[in-house]
Design a protein around this motif. Structure first.
Motif, PDB file in Angstrom:
ATOM      1  N   ASN A  96     -35.104  46.346  15.717  1.00  0.00           N
ATOM      2  CA  ASN A  96     -36.357  45.684  15.974  1.00  0.00           C
ATOM      3  C   ASN A  96     -36.917  46.042  17.228  1.00  0.00           C
ATOM      4  O   ASN A  96     -36.227  45.594  18.243  1.00  0.00           O
ATOM      5  CB  ASN A  96     -36.654  44.283  15.275  1.00  0.00           C
ATOM      6  N   GLY A  97     -38.140  46.358  17.357  1.00  0.00           N
ATOM      7  CA  GLY A  97     -38.657  46.641  18.775  1.00  0.00           C
ATOM      8  C   GLY A  97     -38.275  47.933  19.397  1.00  0.00           C
ATOM      9  O   GLY A  97     -38.613  48.356  20.406  1.00  0.00           O
ATOM     10  N   PRO A 119     -48.615  57.576  31.054  1.00  0.00           N
ATOM     11  CA  PRO A 119     -48.707  56.636  32.187  1.00  0.00           C
ATOM     12  C   PRO A 119     -49.507  55.367  32.362  1.00  0.00           C
ATOM     13  O   PRO A 119     -49.360  54.783  33.249  1.00  0.00           O
ATOM     14  CB  PRO A 119     -48.517  57.626  33.428  1.00  0.00           C
ATOM     15  N   ASN A 120     -50.551  55.430  31.355  1.00  0.00           N
ATOM     16  CA  ASN A 120     -51.670  54.344  31.593  1.00  0.00           C
ATOM     17  C   ASN A 120     -51.777  53.675  30.423  1.00  0.00           C
ATOM     18  O   ASN A 120     -53.101  53.155  30.075  1.00  0.00           O
ATOM     19  CB  ASN A 120     -52.654  54.970  32.242  1.00  0.00           C
ATOM     20  N   THR A 121     -50.950  53.478  29.524  1.00  0.00           N
ATOM     21  CA  THR A 121     -51.062  53.117  28.184  1.00  0.00           C
ATOM     22  C   THR A 121     -50.415  51.768  27.894  1.00  0.00           C
ATOM     23  O   THR A 121     -50.558  51.341  26.587  1.00  0.00           O
ATOM     24  CB  THR A 121     -50.329  54.181  27.085  1.00  0.00           C
ATOM     25  N   ILE A 122     -50.243  51.063  28.741  1.00  0.00           N
ATOM     26  CA  ILE A 122     -49.816  49.574  28.467  1.00  0.00           C
ATOM     27  C   ILE A 122     -50.530  48.708  29.316  1.00  0.00           C
ATOM     28  O   ILE A 122     -51.353  48.840  30.341  1.00  0.00           O
ATOM     29  CB  ILE A 122     -48.551  49.321  28.593  1.00  0.00           C
ATOM     30  N   ASN A 123     -50.550  47.206  28.793  1.00  0.00           N
ATOM     31  CA  ASN A 123     -51.431  46.454  29.807  1.00  0.00           C
ATOM     32  C   ASN A 123     -50.337  45.129  30.053  1.00  0.00           C
ATOM     33  O   ASN A 123     -49.171  45.389  29.821  1.00  0.00           O
ATOM     34  CB  ASN A 123     -52.621  45.837  29.236  1.00  0.00           C
ATOM     35  N   LYS A 124     -50.948  44.070  30.754  1.00  0.00           N
ATOM     36  CA  LYS A 124     -50.006  43.117  31.127  1.00  0.00           C
ATOM     37  C   LYS A 124     -49.375  42.491  30.133  1.00  0.00           C
ATOM     38  O   LYS A 124     -48.232  42.165  29.933  1.00  0.00           O
ATOM     39  CB  LYS A 124     -51.033  42.035  31.910  1.00  0.00           C
ATOM     40  N   ASP A 125     -49.919  42.138  28.802  1.00  0.00           N
ATOM     41  CA  ASP A 125     -49.497  41.636  27.626  1.00  0.00           C
ATOM     42  C   ASP A 125     -48.250  42.700  27.097  1.00  0.00           C
ATOM     43  O   ASP A 125     -47.413  41.972  26.807  1.00  0.00           O
ATOM     44  CB  ASP A 125     -50.561  41.293  26.421  1.00  0.00           C
ATOM     45  N   ASP A 126     -48.377  43.912  27.194  1.00  0.00           N
ATOM     46  CA  ASP A 126     -47.348  44.947  26.613  1.00  0.00           C
ATOM     47  C   ASP A 126     -46.173  44.559  27.366  1.00  0.00           C
ATOM     48  O   ASP A 126     -45.027  44.732  27.178  1.00  0.00           O
ATOM     49  CB  ASP A 126     -47.995  45.992  26.686  1.00  0.00           C
ATOM     50  N   VAL A 127     -46.241  44.325  28.719  1.00  0.00           N
ATOM     51  CA  VAL A 127     -45.134  44.204  29.716  1.00  0.00           C
ATOM     52  C   VAL A 127     -43.962  43.164  29.067  1.00  0.00           C
ATOM     53  O   VAL A 127     -42.945  43.322  29.024  1.00  0.00           O
ATOM     54  CB  VAL A 127     -45.581  43.974  31.130  1.00  0.00           C
ATOM     55  N   GLU A 128     -44.702  41.997  28.748  1.00  0.00           N
ATOM     56  CA  GLU A 128     -44.214  40.775  28.338  1.00  0.00           C
ATOM     57  C   GLU A 128     -43.442  41.037  26.952  1.00  0.00           C
ATOM     58  O   GLU A 128     -42.173  40.606  26.715  1.00  0.00           O
ATOM     59  CB  GLU A 128     -45.019  39.693  28.172  1.00  0.00           C
ATOM     60  N   THR A 129     -44.340  41.952  26.081  1.00  0.00           N
ATOM     61  CA  THR A 129     -43.739  42.200  24.800  1.00  0.00           C
ATOM     62  C   THR A 129     -42.684  43.214  24.879  1.00  0.00           C
ATOM     63  O   THR A 129     -41.524  42.904  23.898  1.00  0.00           O
ATOM     64  CB  THR A 129     -44.923  42.849  23.873  1.00  0.00           C
ATOM     65  N   ILE A 130     -42.726  44.155  25.760  1.00  0.00           N
ATOM     66  CA  ILE A 130     -41.365  44.919  25.721  1.00  0.00           C
ATOM     67  C   ILE A 130     -40.257  44.319  26.255  1.00  0.00           C
ATOM     68  O   ILE A 130     -39.092  44.581  25.785  1.00  0.00           O
ATOM     69  CB  ILE A 130     -41.924  46.204  26.864  1.00  0.00           C
ATOM     70  N   ALA A 131     -40.412  43.538  27.414  1.00  0.00           N
ATOM     71  CA  ALA A 131     -39.356  42.878  27.770  1.00  0.00           C
ATOM     72  C   ALA A 131     -38.560  41.810  26.728  1.00  0.00           C
ATOM     73  O   ALA A 131     -37.414  41.620  26.917  1.00  0.00           O
ATOM     74  CB  ALA A 131     -39.705  41.920  29.140  1.00  0.00           C
ATOM     75  N   GLY A 132     -39.738  41.379  25.992  1.00  0.00           N
ATOM     76  CA  GLY A 132     -39.319  40.483  24.963  1.00  0.00           C
ATOM     77  C   GLY A 132     -38.420  40.920  23.852  1.00  0.00           C
ATOM     78  O   GLY A 132     -37.288  40.449  23.564  1.00  0.00           O
ATOM     79  N   HIS A 133     -38.761  42.370  23.438  1.00  0.00           N
ATOM     80  CA  HIS A 133     -37.974  43.050  22.610  1.00  0.00           C
ATOM     81  C   HIS A 133     -36.636  43.331  22.978  1.00  0.00           C
ATOM     82  O   HIS A 133     -35.757  43.089  22.212  1.00  0.00           O
ATOM     83  CB  HIS A 133     -38.947  44.138  22.128  1.00  0.00           C
ATOM     84  N   PHE A 134     -36.618  43.763  24.476  1.00  0.00           N
ATOM     85  CA  PHE A 134     -35.320  44.090  24.970  1.00  0.00           C
ATOM     86  C   PHE A 134     -34.422  43.118  25.217  1.00  0.00           C
ATOM     87  O   PHE A 134     -33.018  43.012  25.032  1.00  0.00           O
ATOM     88  CB  PHE A 134     -35.581  44.790  26.436  1.00  0.00           C
ATOM     89  N   THR A 135     -34.869  41.829  25.424  1.00  0.00           N
ATOM     90  CA  THR A 135     -33.991  40.506  25.451  1.00  0.00           C
ATOM     91  C   THR A 135     -33.447  40.287  24.160  1.00  0.00           C
ATOM     92  O   THR A 135     -32.375  39.967  24.023  1.00  0.00           O
ATOM     93  CB  THR A 135     -34.905  39.397  25.941  1.00  0.00           C
ATOM     94  N   ASP A 136     -34.244  40.240  23.039  1.00  0.00           N
ATOM     95  CA  ASP A 136     -33.800  40.142  21.522  1.00  0.00           C
ATOM     96  C   ASP A 136     -32.740  41.131  21.243  1.00  0.00           C
ATOM     97  O   ASP A 136     -31.591  40.736  20.570  1.00  0.00           O
ATOM     98  CB  ASP A 136     -35.087  40.213  20.791  1.00  0.00           C
ATOM     99  N   VAL A 137     -32.952  42.140  21.644  1.00  0.00           N
ATOM    100  CA  VAL A 137     -31.645  43.441  21.509  1.00  0.00           C
ATOM    101  C   VAL A 137     -30.347  42.968  22.118  1.00  0.00           C
ATOM    102  O   VAL A 137     -29.291  42.969  21.728  1.00  0.00           O
ATOM    103  CB  VAL A 137     -32.092  44.600  21.613  1.00  0.00           C
ATOM    104  N   ILE A 138     -30.526  42.634  23.364  1.00  0.00           N
ATOM    105  CA  ILE A 138     -29.415  42.310  24.215  1.00  0.00           C
ATOM    106  C   ILE A 138     -28.647  40.892  23.388  1.00  0.00           C
ATOM    107  O   ILE A 138     -27.524  40.842  23.339  1.00  0.00           O
ATOM    108  CB  ILE A 138     -29.775  41.996  25.689  1.00  0.00           C
ATOM    109  N   HIS A 139     -29.458  39.986  23.006  1.00  0.00           N
ATOM    110  CA  HIS A 139     -28.980  38.888  22.525  1.00  0.00           C
ATOM    111  C   HIS A 139     -28.040  39.374  20.884  1.00  0.00           C
ATOM    112  O   HIS A 139     -27.213  38.690  20.655  1.00  0.00           O
ATOM    113  CB  HIS A 139     -29.959  37.731  22.067  1.00  0.00           C
ATOM    114  N   LEU A 140     -28.930  40.184  20.492  1.00  0.00           N
ATOM    115  CA  LEU A 140     -28.274  40.538  19.055  1.00  0.00           C
ATOM    116  C   LEU A 140     -27.202  41.239  19.105  1.00  0.00           C
ATOM    117  O   LEU A 140     -26.074  41.242  18.474  1.00  0.00           O
ATOM    118  CB  LEU A 140     -29.322  41.410  18.522  1.00  0.00           C
ATOM    119  N   SER A 141     -27.019  42.223  20.547  1.00  0.00           N
ATOM    120  CA  SER A 141     -25.696  42.871  20.589  1.00  0.00           C
ATOM    121  C   SER A 141     -24.670  41.914  21.078  1.00  0.00           C
ATOM    122  O   SER A 141     -23.131  42.164  20.686  1.00  0.00           O
ATOM    123  CB  SER A 141     -25.817  43.783  21.701  1.00  0.00           C
ATOM    124  N   ARG A 142     -24.824  40.796  21.576  1.00  0.00           N
ATOM    125  CA  ARG A 142     -23.894  39.992  21.912  1.00  0.00           C
ATOM    126  C   ARG A 142     -23.343  39.341  20.674  1.00  0.00           C
ATOM    127  O   ARG A 142     -22.047  39.173  20.611  1.00  0.00           O
ATOM    128  CB  ARG A 142     -24.285  39.012  23.039  1.00  0.00           C
TER     129      ARG A 142
END
Length: 237
Positions: A96-97, A119-142
């Protein structure tokens, strides 16, 4: 990895998904309701462009920015998921993500990648969404006792150069320490071929040379110019 297949699939995607959509969207523009027309600036832009505000000049002033600018950008941006499945389907991820997974040909580690078109296709909210997805993946991997290092969660930007990246992309690296690879660097890591990005651009350019829509575009200009609304704007200059 069959690099030639990626090139062929990219050409087919560009021809069948991108070019055909661009043509279809252009053909719709014979209707003035497709535009949010400002009658004052339409006349000004027509004169600025051609030296007069005839119906055809107004039609050109409306059509050129849409057809050569926003329409193209929108088609490419919304087509990124189809590009992923059609061109990079063999790398598809079930996580997921994450759009694709691949072995980085420069360091040998598996990368978990979100794909972005430019190179100009994300906004402020997208940054948080991407970081959130990646954090979830790290938690799932652990939870599943898998090794997924921070630097193996990446954003891959299909085209452009590092200097082109918007500040929103830079925040992903600066604030959250996830790598963003763009253009040549991304494709090099995916394929192992340093020159693959140039080959990809050349392959797509070969399709572009086959796309001559000039006659049909002239017909669109004439059809839009012939509408009552455009003639009315022209008559009230």
């Amino acid at each position: 990895m069959d690099k030639n297949k990626i090139l062929l699939d990219a050409k087919e995607w560009f021809k069948d998904s991108f070019a055909k959509s661009h043509i279809a969207n252009t053909e719709k523009l014979i209707n003035p309701k497709e535009f949010n027309i400002n009658h004052f600036t339409a006349v000004y832009l027509a004169n600025f462009l051609t030296g007069n505000s005839s119906p055809e000049s107004i039609a050109k002033a409306l059509l050129y920015p849409r057809v050569l600018g926003t329409s193209v950008t929108t088609i490419f941006g919304t087509g990124i998921q189809k590009f992923t499945s059609d061109v990079l389907g063999t790398f598809g991820s079930t996580t997921n993500g994450i759009d694709i997974e691949f072995i980085d040909q420069t360091d040998g580690y598996r990368k978990y990648c979100q794909l972005k078109s430019g190179p100009n296709t994300i906004n402020k909210d997208d940054v948080e969404t991407i970081a959130g997805h990646f954090t979830d993946v790290i938690h799932l991997s652990r939870t599943n006792n898998l090794r997924i290092a921070h630097q193996d969660l990446i954003v891959g930007v299909i085209y452009g150069k590092p200097d082109d990246l918007s500040n929103f992309y830079k925040k992903i690296t600066k604030n959250y320490h996830y790598p963003v690879y763009i253009g040549q660097d991304f494709w090099h890591r995916l394929t192992g071929d340093f020159n693959f990005y140039d080959d990809l651009l050349a392959a797509i350019a070969s399709v572009a040379t086959e796309t001559d829509f000039s006659k049909e575009f002239d017909d669109v200009i004439k059809a839009l110019a012939a509408t009552d609304e455009i003639k009315s704007i022209s008559n009230h200059e």
